[in-house]
Scaffold this motif. Structure first.
Motif, PDB file in Angstrom:
ATOM      1  N   MET A 146      48.970  40.861  28.032  1.00 53.20           N
ATOM      2  CA  MET A 146      48.017  41.470  27.123  1.00 53.20           C
ATOM      3  C   MET A 146      48.228  42.984  27.098  1.00 53.20           C
ATOM      4  O   MET A 146      48.703  43.561  28.067  1.00 53.20           O
ATOM      5  N   PRO A 147      47.836  43.620  26.026  1.00 52.12           N
ATOM      6  CA  PRO A 147      47.963  45.068  25.959  1.00 52.12           C
ATOM      7  C   PRO A 147      47.204  45.782  27.091  1.00 52.12           C
ATOM      8  O   PRO A 147      47.554  46.887  27.482  1.00 52.12           O
ATOM      9  N   SER A 148      46.171  45.143  27.650  1.00 51.19           N
ATOM     10  CA  SER A 148      45.377  45.739  28.720  1.00 51.19           C
ATOM     11  C   SER A 148      46.078  45.660  30.072  1.00 51.19           C
ATOM     12  O   SER A 148      45.648  46.275  31.030  1.00 51.19           O
ATOM     13  N   GLY A 149      47.134  44.864  30.151  1.00 48.77           N
ATOM     14  CA  GLY A 149      47.817  44.666  31.418  1.00 48.77           C
ATOM     15  C   GLY A 149      47.445  43.364  32.109  1.00 48.77           C
ATOM     16  O   GLY A 149      48.064  42.977  33.090  1.00 48.77           O
ATOM     17  N   SER A 150      46.438  42.676  31.589  1.00 53.68           N
ATOM     18  CA  SER A 150      46.025  41.395  32.167  1.00 53.68           C
ATOM     19  C   SER A 150      47.046  40.315  31.831  1.00 53.68           C
ATOM     20  O   SER A 150      47.718  40.380  30.815  1.00 53.68           O
ATOM     21  N   ARG A 151      47.090  39.334  32.697  1.00 50.48           N
ATOM     22  CA  ARG A 151      47.901  38.146  32.424  1.00 50.48           C
ATOM     23  C   ARG A 151      46.929  37.026  32.086  1.00 50.48           C
ATOM     24  O   ARG A 151      46.140  36.619  32.923  1.00 50.48           O
ATOM     25  N   ILE A 152      46.980  36.561  30.853  1.00 49.26           N
ATOM     26  CA  ILE A 152      46.068  35.532  30.359  1.00 49.26           C
ATOM     27  C   ILE A 152      46.884  34.274  30.082  1.00 49.26           C
ATOM     28  O   ILE A 152      47.916  34.329  29.419  1.00 49.26           O
ATOM     29  N   ARG A 153      46.398  33.165  30.551  1.00 48.80           N
ATOM     30  CA  ARG A 153      47.085  31.885  30.382  1.00 48.80           C
ATOM     31  C   ARG A 153      46.900  31.358  28.955  1.00 48.80           C
ATOM     32  O   ARG A 153      45.792  31.362  28.427  1.00 48.80           O
ATOM     33  N   VAL A 154      47.973  30.895  28.367  1.00 46.88           N
ATOM     34  CA  VAL A 154      47.940  30.258  27.047  1.00 46.88           C
ATOM     35  C   VAL A 154      47.714  28.765  27.267  1.00 46.88           C
ATOM     36  O   VAL A 154      48.358  28.156  28.116  1.00 46.88           O
ATOM     37  N   GLU A 155      46.780  28.204  26.513  1.00 41.44           N
ATOM     38  CA  GLU A 155      46.477  26.771  26.621  1.00 41.44           C
ATOM     39  C   GLU A 155      47.242  26.006  25.547  1.00 41.44           C
ATOM     40  O   GLU A 155      47.274  26.415  24.392  1.00 41.44           O
ATOM     41  N   TYR A 156      47.841  24.923  25.951  1.00 36.24           N
ATOM     42  CA  TYR A 156      48.578  24.056  25.027  1.00 36.24           C
ATOM     43  C   TYR A 156      47.870  22.717  24.962  1.00 36.24           C
ATOM     44  O   TYR A 156      47.095  22.376  25.822  1.00 36.24           O
ATOM     45  N   GLY A 157      48.154  21.954  23.960  1.00 38.66           N
ATOM     46  CA  GLY A 157      47.565  20.630  23.875  1.00 38.66           C
ATOM     47  C   GLY A 157      47.055  20.299  22.490  1.00 38.66           C
ATOM     48  O   GLY A 157      46.932  19.140  22.135  1.00 38.66           O
TER      49      GLY A 157
END
Length: 102
Positions: free
Chosen positions: A1-12
């Motif tokens: 993310m632009p903020s530096g966070s790592r956000i998980r992408v959900e699939y399904g």
């Protein structure tokens, strides 16, 4: 993310889904893509509740953000709510913490 966070992408589902706080997306002009497919972005309030859903971030910043900002700014006054989020700096923090650390 632009903020530096790592956000998980959900699939399904039909598309990948990214659920992220709206302040962490500031400064991102285009919708993120996974393997060339635009993700469905669930923009969350600072409390983590859904505020908007978009597959076109540029259009949301231009057309939908103003009403979301008006609704959430009063509820979350300690968080940044810039007039132009597409050019604002992304953050994980409140405005008060940004001033202390800045």
């Amino acid at each position: 993310m632009p903020s530096g966070s790592r956000i998980r992408v959900e699939y399904g589902g039909e598309r990948p889904v990214l659920a992220v706080k709206i302040q962490e997306m500031f400064g991102l002009a285009e919708t993120p893509r996974v393997a060339g497919v635009p993700v469905l972005v669930h923009l969350l309030s600072p409390a983590g509740r859904p505020a908007a859903v978009t597959a076109d971030l540029a259009s949301f910043w231009r057309d939908g953000y103003r009403s979301v900002r008006a609704e959430l700014r009063g509820r979350y006054p300690k968080h940044p709510w810039p007039e132009d989020p597409s050019s604002a700096e992304a953050t994980r923090f409140t405005s008060a913490r940004l001033r202390r650390e800045g």
